[in-house]
Design an enzyme around this catalytic site. Sequence first.
Site, PDB file in Angstrom:
ATOM      1  N   SER A   1       0.827  -1.217   0.000  1.00 25.46           N
ATOM      2  CA  SER A   1       0.000   0.000   0.000  1.00 25.46           C
ATOM      3  C   SER A   1       0.856   1.261   0.000  1.00 25.46           C
ATOM      4  O   SER A   1       1.996   1.259   0.477  1.00 25.46           O
ATOM      5  CB  SER A   1      -0.900   0.029   1.235  1.00 25.46           C
ATOM      6  OG  SER A   1      -1.708  -1.110   1.304  1.00 25.46           O
TER       7      SER A   1
HETATM    8  N1  SAH Z   1      -0.993  -4.527   4.099  1.00 24.45           N
HETATM    9  C1  SAH Z   1      -0.242  -4.567   2.875  1.00 24.45           C
HETATM   10  C2  SAH Z   1      -1.131  -4.400   1.680  1.00 24.45           C
HETATM   11  C3  SAH Z   1      -1.238  -5.625   0.882  1.00 24.45           C
HETATM   12  S1  SAH Z   1      -2.341  -5.532  -0.481  1.00 24.45           S
HETATM   13  C4  SAH Z   1       0.842  -3.527   2.941  1.00 24.45           C
HETATM   14  O1  SAH Z   1       1.351  -3.247   3.975  1.00 24.45           O
HETATM   15  O2  SAH Z   1       1.249  -3.000   1.942  1.00 24.45           O
HETATM   16  C5  SAH Z   1      -3.740  -6.380   0.107  1.00 24.45           C
HETATM   17  C6  SAH Z   1      -3.552  -7.832   0.455  1.00 24.45           C
HETATM   18  O3  SAH Z   1      -4.830  -8.339   0.828  1.00 24.45           O
HETATM   19  C7  SAH Z   1      -3.057  -8.746  -0.671  1.00 24.45           C
HETATM   20  O4  SAH Z   1      -1.888  -9.374  -0.289  1.00 24.45           O
HETATM   21  C8  SAH Z   1      -4.201  -9.745  -0.852  1.00 24.45           C
HETATM   22  O5  SAH Z   1      -3.772 -11.071  -1.170  1.00 24.45           O
HETATM   23  C9  SAH Z   1      -4.861  -9.706   0.512  1.00 24.45           C
HETATM   24  N2  SAH Z   1      -6.241 -10.182   0.545  1.00 24.45           N
HETATM   25  C10 SAH Z   1      -7.247  -9.973  -0.342  1.00 24.45           C
HETATM   26  N3  SAH Z   1      -8.382 -10.598   0.053  1.00 24.45           N
HETATM   27  C11 SAH Z   1      -8.089 -11.219   1.226  1.00 24.45           C
HETATM   28  C12 SAH Z   1      -8.829 -12.038   2.116  1.00 24.45           C
HETATM   29  N4  SAH Z   1     -10.113 -12.370   1.902  1.00 24.45           N
HETATM   30  N5  SAH Z   1      -8.208 -12.518   3.227  1.00 24.45           N
HETATM   31  C13 SAH Z   1      -6.907 -12.211   3.484  1.00 24.45           C
HETATM   32  N6  SAH Z   1      -6.150 -11.454   2.661  1.00 24.45           N
HETATM   33  C14 SAH Z   1      -6.725 -10.958   1.546  1.00 24.45           C
END
Ligand code: SAH
Length: 229
Positions: free
Chosen positions: A71
Amino acid sequence: MIGFKGNHQTELTYERARKALAESLADKGISDVRILEAILKTPRHLFVDGAFASRAYEDMSLPIGYKQTISQPYIVAKMTEILIKGNILEKKPLETILEIGTGCGYQTAILSRFCRKVFSIERIKPLADRAIVNLEKAGIKNFLIRWSDGTMGWPIHKKFDAITCAAAITEIPSKLKAQLNIGGKLICPCGNDKSQNLVLLERVSKEEYKETIIESALFVPMLPGIIKN
Ligand code: SAH
């Protein structure tokens, strides 16, 4: 360029870049000094792929593989600022935070500074595994990562002081709402791939939630089920 410098030089370069990032977030309206300090102290370059390390301190999302992104620092800062608002004096203002969407673990690292323990769920196994390695490299210990579907909430019966979602969904899953302590805050991007808003949900009582729209947002979708590789 960074690759040609010695380790000490590289660290100094990253430190300067983190300072510039924190200043730019302050310019964009992040005012809680605890958040700016967390940005200053968290080595984001350890959470991105090597090829992107030199861009780790730009205020933007970057690819982390599996069609997912780390993010944008601004949004991580904004969401965390909202979750800890009102708990001004305490060093660890919250007991437990649940994060849905661990990705590479950067936001887990930021959140770990503000609670005794972060519980984080990721549906893509290789990302969950890598996040654990990244967080250990960054010296963070107060976290627990689970490979499962976050729409179902934390798999065992548990309540959290705060819940944060790093992926967007049309409607906040009821299982997540149910795992929020009374007085707790849940923050989640709501909408589809064209239009999303960051929504804050505060649990006022057992049955009552207060909803506030914070600002527009753009997140990857929250998807059901798990992915093994
Ligand atoms: N928190 C991260 C952002 C990752 S992007 C950061 O620090 O940058 C969002 C993430 O959510 C992705 O890795 C995706 O695989 C995950 N995601 C999407 N749907 C999900 C679900 N139902 N359960 C768990 N993770 C999920």
